[in-house]
Design an enzyme around this catalytic site. Structure first.
Site, PDB file in Angstrom:
ATOM      1  N   ASP A 145       0.809  -1.226   0.000  1.00 50.54           N
ATOM      2  CA  ASP A 145       0.000   0.000   0.000  1.00 50.54           C
ATOM      3  C   ASP A 145       0.842   1.276   0.000  1.00 50.54           C
ATOM      4  OD1 ASP A 145      -2.205  -1.683   0.147  1.00 50.54           O
ATOM      5  OD2 ASP A 145      -2.199  -1.664   2.337  1.00 50.54           O
ATOM      6  N   LYS A 173       1.878   2.171  -5.095  1.00 45.88           N
ATOM      7  CA  LYS A 173       2.461   1.635  -6.341  1.00 45.88           C
ATOM      8  C   LYS A 173       1.563   1.911  -7.544  1.00 45.88           C
ATOM      9  CE  LYS A 173       2.408  -2.405  -4.316  1.00 45.88           C
ATOM     10  NZ  LYS A 173       2.073  -2.050  -2.939  1.00 45.88           N
ATOM     11  N   GLY A 174       0.244   1.679  -7.339  1.00 44.25           N
ATOM     12  CA  GLY A 174      -0.702   1.829  -8.452  1.00 44.25           C
ATOM     13  C   GLY A 174      -0.640   3.215  -9.051  1.00 44.25           C
ATOM     14  N   GLY A 184      -4.575  -4.293  -3.779  1.00 42.51           N
ATOM     15  CA  GLY A 184      -5.568  -3.264  -4.087  1.00 42.51           C
ATOM     16  C   GLY A 184      -4.796  -2.022  -4.474  1.00 42.51           C
ATOM     17  N   HIS A 185      -4.773  -1.704  -5.747  1.00 37.83           N
ATOM     18  CA  HIS A 185      -3.975  -0.570  -6.241  1.00 37.83           C
ATOM     19  C   HIS A 185      -4.929   0.551  -6.655  1.00 37.83           C
ATOM     20  CE1 HIS A 185      -0.318  -3.362  -7.182  1.00 37.83           C
ATOM     21  NE2 HIS A 185      -0.701  -3.401  -5.925  1.00 37.83           N
ATOM     22  N   GLN A 200       1.981  -6.076  -3.162  1.00 44.20           N
ATOM     23  CA  GLN A 200       2.434  -6.184  -1.762  1.00 44.20           C
ATOM     24  C   GLN A 200       3.704  -5.345  -1.564  1.00 44.20           C
ATOM     25  OE1 GLN A 200       1.480  -9.623  -3.315  1.00 44.20           O
ATOM     26  NE2 GLN A 200      -0.445  -8.615  -2.846  1.00 44.20           N
ATOM     27  N   ALA A 242      -7.400  -0.971   0.766  1.00 43.04           N
ATOM     28  CA  ALA A 242      -8.114  -0.832  -0.509  1.00 43.04           C
ATOM     29  C   ALA A 242      -8.810  -2.131  -0.902  1.00 43.04           C
ATOM     30  CB  ALA A 242      -7.143  -0.414  -1.613  1.00 43.04           C
ATOM     31  N   GLY A 273     -10.694  -2.999   3.444  1.00 46.28           N
ATOM     32  CA  GLY A 273     -11.233  -1.895   4.242  1.00 46.28           C
ATOM     33  C   GLY A 273     -10.727  -1.873   5.678  1.00 46.28           C
ATOM     34  N   ARG A 274      -9.827  -2.815   6.030  1.00 46.07           N
ATOM     35  CA  ARG A 274      -9.337  -2.864   7.421  1.00 46.07           C
ATOM     36  C   ARG A 274      -8.477  -1.638   7.740  1.00 46.07           C
ATOM     37  NH1 ARG A 274      -6.261  -8.517   7.523  1.00 46.07           N
ATOM     38  NH2 ARG A 274      -5.768  -7.846   5.407  1.00 46.07           N
TER      39      ARG A 274
HETATM   40  P1  GDP Z   1      -0.777   0.349  -3.554  1.00 44.53           P
HETATM   41  O1  GDP Z   1      -1.378  -0.928  -3.100  1.00 44.53           O
HETATM   42  O2  GDP Z   1       0.688   0.414  -3.294  1.00 44.53           O
HETATM   43  O3  GDP Z   1      -1.098   0.698  -4.980  1.00 44.53           O
HETATM   44  O4  GDP Z   1      -1.426   1.491  -2.636  1.00 44.53           O
HETATM   45  P2  GDP Z   1      -2.974   1.614  -2.200  1.00 44.53           P
HETATM   46  O5  GDP Z   1      -3.774   2.071  -3.341  1.00 44.53           O
HETATM   47  O6  GDP Z   1      -3.418   0.376  -1.496  1.00 44.53           O
HETATM   48  O7  GDP Z   1      -2.866   2.698  -1.052  1.00 44.53           O
HETATM   49  C1  GDP Z   1      -2.316   3.970  -1.284  1.00 44.53           C
HETATM   50  C2  GDP Z   1      -3.369   5.014  -0.929  1.00 44.53           C
HETATM   51  O8  GDP Z   1      -2.753   6.283  -0.829  1.00 44.53           O
HETATM   52  C3  GDP Z   1      -4.441   5.150  -1.989  1.00 44.53           C
HETATM   53  O9  GDP Z   1      -5.638   5.541  -1.392  1.00 44.53           O
HETATM   54  C4  GDP Z   1      -3.886   6.294  -2.872  1.00 44.53           C
HETATM   55  O10 GDP Z   1      -4.922   7.000  -3.554  1.00 44.53           O
HETATM   56  C5  GDP Z   1      -3.244   7.173  -1.844  1.00 44.53           C
HETATM   57  N1  GDP Z   1      -2.070   7.931  -2.284  1.00 44.53           N
HETATM   58  C6  GDP Z   1      -1.087   7.549  -3.150  1.00 44.53           C
HETATM   59  N2  GDP Z   1      -0.119   8.498  -3.206  1.00 44.53           N
HETATM   60  C7  GDP Z   1      -0.500   9.474  -2.351  1.00 44.53           C
HETATM   61  C8  GDP Z   1       0.099  10.704  -1.940  1.00 44.53           C
HETATM   62  O11 GDP Z   1       1.192  11.085  -2.359  1.00 44.53           O
HETATM   63  N3  GDP Z   1      -0.589  11.441  -1.035  1.00 44.53           N
HETATM   64  C9  GDP Z   1      -1.792  11.046  -0.510  1.00 44.53           C
HETATM   65  N4  GDP Z   1      -2.375  11.832   0.371  1.00 44.53           N
HETATM   66  N5  GDP Z   1      -2.373   9.902  -0.880  1.00 44.53           N
HETATM   67  C10 GDP Z   1      -1.733   9.118  -1.771  1.00 44.53           C
HETATM   68  P1  IMO Z   2      -0.907  -4.186  -2.246  1.00 40.41           P
HETATM   69  O1  IMO Z   2      -0.450  -4.733  -3.564  1.00 40.41           O
HETATM   70  C1  IMO Z   2      -0.974  -4.626   2.077  1.00 40.41           C
HETATM   71  C2  IMO Z   2      -0.993  -8.699   3.660  1.00 40.41           C
HETATM   72  C3  IMO Z   2      -2.245  -9.173   4.389  1.00 40.41           C
HETATM   73  C4  IMO Z   2      -1.634 -10.162   5.362  1.00 40.41           C
HETATM   74  C5  IMO Z   2      -0.507 -10.795   4.547  1.00 40.41           C
HETATM   75  C6  IMO Z   2      -0.879 -12.106   3.889  1.00 40.41           C
HETATM   76  O2  IMO Z   2      -2.199  -3.482  -2.305  1.00 40.41           O
HETATM   77  O3  IMO Z   2       0.180  -3.400  -1.595  1.00 40.41           O
HETATM   78  P2  IMO Z   2      -2.462 -12.850   1.894  1.00 40.41           P
HETATM   79  O4  IMO Z   2      -3.855 -12.434   1.524  1.00 40.41           O
HETATM   80  O5  IMO Z   2      -1.449 -12.570   0.862  1.00 40.41           O
HETATM   81  O6  IMO Z   2      -2.411 -14.261   2.389  1.00 40.41           O
HETATM   82  O7  IMO Z   2      -2.091 -11.946   3.178  1.00 40.41           O
HETATM   83  O8  IMO Z   2      -0.173  -9.860   3.545  1.00 40.41           O
HETATM   84  N1  IMO Z   2      -1.228  -8.189   2.296  1.00 40.41           N
HETATM   85  C7  IMO Z   2      -1.175  -6.894   1.964  1.00 40.41           C
HETATM   86  N2  IMO Z   2      -0.999  -5.799   2.728  1.00 40.41           N
HETATM   87  N3  IMO Z   2      -1.082  -4.496   0.743  1.00 40.41           N
HETATM   88  C8  IMO Z   2      -1.229  -5.583  -0.038  1.00 40.41           C
HETATM   89  O9  IMO Z   2      -1.197  -5.511  -1.384  1.00 40.41           O
HETATM   90  C9  IMO Z   2      -1.324  -6.848   0.569  1.00 40.41           C
HETATM   91  N4  IMO Z   2      -1.494  -8.117   0.119  1.00 40.41           N
HETATM   92  C10 IMO Z   2      -1.421  -8.914   1.169  1.00 40.41           C
HETATM   93  O10 IMO Z   2      -2.880  -8.109   5.032  1.00 40.41           O
HETATM   94  O11 IMO Z   2      -1.042  -9.476   6.434  1.00 40.41           O
HETATM   95 MG    MG Z   3      -2.890  -1.613  -1.806  1.00 37.41          MG
END
Ligand code: GDP
Ligand code: IMO
Ligand code: MG
Length: 422
Positions: free
Chosen positions: A13, A16-17, A40-41, A223, A298, A301-302
């Site tokens: 999280d 990356k997305g 969840g990106h 991840q 994403a 929702g945790r």
């Molecule tokens: P990913 O799994 O690495 O793609 O990241 P996620 O989408 O799960 O979580 C990143 C969250 O931070 C998302 O809600 C993005 O919209 C948000 N986000 C990404 N870059 C920024 C930033 O520079 N500032 C803020 N405030 N939010 C960001």
């Molecule tokens: P993105 O790509 C954050 C975490 C889970 C759990 C552990 C194992 O959005 O960054 P799994 O479902 O793979 O058996 O879970 O890894 N986890 C993530 N945490 N971002 C993710 O993906 C994750 N994918 C798995 O919360 O702790």
């Molecule tokens: Mg994510």
């Protein structure tokens, strides 16, 4: 032109997305190489939020091919939901998206096994997303898996049933886990038909033909490094190699083709699920980071656990991945912090101070931190590193000096263009 990689340096999280979506126009192909719908990106396209789980984050760029690589595990149900969500935005999705024949399929019973295994672990549970990721990779390495290429074989149904029966045998130990297999199965087979609408290719040949033509490729990690099955906080990890090494096995490309590795890290740390987290703040400051950064998963929702940036951990991830360029995201989340901290060493329980991650992170007594001044202003309108507040320049220097890696990108908001490129 070679392959560039974008991957997470913390516990997922990191944003990356968003960065993949921003950079994708520079590449011919964007590929996911591992993980599955546990990811969840989040992207913002024309101000509208989009969350991708299996489909690469280059999909919103016209003229970019998107490949789901052999290292990915696909749940047809989640996949077809994603496809339906994208259809209203992308009319030529079938032309933009391809799937590797060698990607493994998540069956309904894999999700069921995930739940049963987590329940059996009790208080030691991993905090899995319960998307069936672990059990599917277990069937892959156990040489029992079902692959996308099998969908076209005449005896697909028999293969499916044989695996399902094996799963049932295992699940008999967990009568308390309830699952509506009939309804799930109907949905799953419908979704399989939707998946078959996309080209299922011999992706290792397909991708190497692009490399031979000198085209550029971007590999999108899911991840983060601390969730890598080998180098993460085992056993509280996911079941794939989330690191640069996973690009070669997850796509079938030679290691020598990898050029840039862009490592993404937040300006602080988060983790969702169980397991050690040295710089975690289980107090009001952690709460403040969670609410300022909207730190809620994403996919599930945790609420995400929050803590200060950990430079010892970051340095480790940079080393494992061979990061060439750092991207720090969510720096804007600290806009209102008068001061903030970064961890730059660990005090271990044996009394020594360490710059390395110990075998068990529980050996860490505390994170030693330094306190930095905040900038107390918003960052709107800043487009160049030179124009950043002095306090951010000080922060950047600490990170770069400690990690011996240049910060090339600074993300200052969730929007596609809220990125300062050096
Ligand atoms: P990913 O799994 O690495 O793609 O990241 P996620 O989408 O799960 O979580 C990143 C969250 O931070 C998302 O809600 C993005 O919209 C948000 N986000 C990404 N870059 C920024 C930033 O520079 N500032 C803020 N405030 N939010 C960001
Ligand atoms: P993105 O790509 C954050 C975490 C889970 C759990 C552990 C194992 O959005 O960054 P799994 O479902 O793979 O058996 O879970 O890894 N986890 C993530 N945490 N971002 C993710 O993906 C994750 N994918 C798995 O919360 O702790
Ligand atoms: Mg994510």
């Amino acid at each position: 032109m070679p392959v560039d990689v974008i991957l997470g340096l913390q516990w997922g999280d990191e944003g990356k997305g968003k960065i993949v979506d921003y950079l994708a126009y520079q590449y011919k192909v964007v590929c996911r190489f591992q993980g599955g719908p546990n990811a969840g990106h989040t992207l913002y396209i024309n101000g509208q939020k989009q969350v991708l789980h299996t489909i690469p984050s280059g999909v919103f760029r016209a003229d970019v091919h998107n490949l789901i690589g052999n290292g990915v595990v696909i749940d047809p149900i989640t996949f077809s939901k994603e496809v339906n969500q994208l259809r209203s935005h992308i009319s030529d999705l079938e032309q933009r998206l391809l799937i590797s024949q060698k990607a493994h399929l998540i069956l309904p019973t894999h999700r069921w096994i995930d739940l049963a295994s987590e329940n059996a672990k009790g208080k030691n549970k991993i905090g899995s997303t319960l998307r069936g990721i672990g059990p599917t990779y277990m069937d892959k390495t156990g040489r029992n898996g079902l692959r996308v290429g099998d969908l076209l074989s005449k005896d697909f149904k028999q293969k499916y049933t044989a695996i399902k029966e094996k799963h049932y045998q295992f699940l008999r130990q967990f009568p308390e886990v309830e699952f509506d297999i009939k309804q799930q199965e109907v949905q799953w087979f419908e979704a399989v038909e939707s998946l078959k609408q996309f080209p299922c290719v011999a992706s290792e040949y397909w991708i190497n033909s692009f490399l031979e033509k000198g085209e550029s490729i971007l590999a999108e990690g899911a991840q983060g490094t601390m969730l890598d099955v080998d180098f993460g906080t085992y056993p509280f990890v996911t079941s794939s190699n989330t690191t640069t090494a996973g690009v070669c096995t997850g796509l079938g490309i030679p290691a020598a083709q990898i050029r840039k590795v862009i490592g993404i890290a937040k300006a602080y740390c988060t983790r969702v699920g169980s397991g050690p987290f040295p710089s975690e703040l289980e107090n009001a400051v952690g709460e403040r980071l969670r609410s300022s950064g909207s730190e809620f998963g994403a996919t599930t929702g945790r609420p995400r656990r929050c803590g200060w940036l950990d430079l010892v951990q970051l340095h480790y991830s940079i080393m494992i991945n061979g990061v060439t360029d750092l991207c720090i995201t969510k720096i804007d989340v600290l806009n209102d912090f008068e001061t903030f901290e970064i961890c730059n060493s660990y005090l271990l329980k044996n009394g020594s101070v360490s710059q390395q991650l110990p075998y068990q992170l529980e050996e860490i007594e505390q994170c030693n931190t330094i306190s930095l001044q905040g900038w107390m202003r918003n960052l709107n309108g800043i487009n160049r590193f030179e124009d950043l507040p002095d306090q951010i320049k000080v922060f950047n220097k600490h990170v770069e000096d400690h990690c011996k890696t240049r910060i090339s990108y600074l993300s200052v908001g969730p929007g596609r263009d809220q990125l300062i490129v050096r």
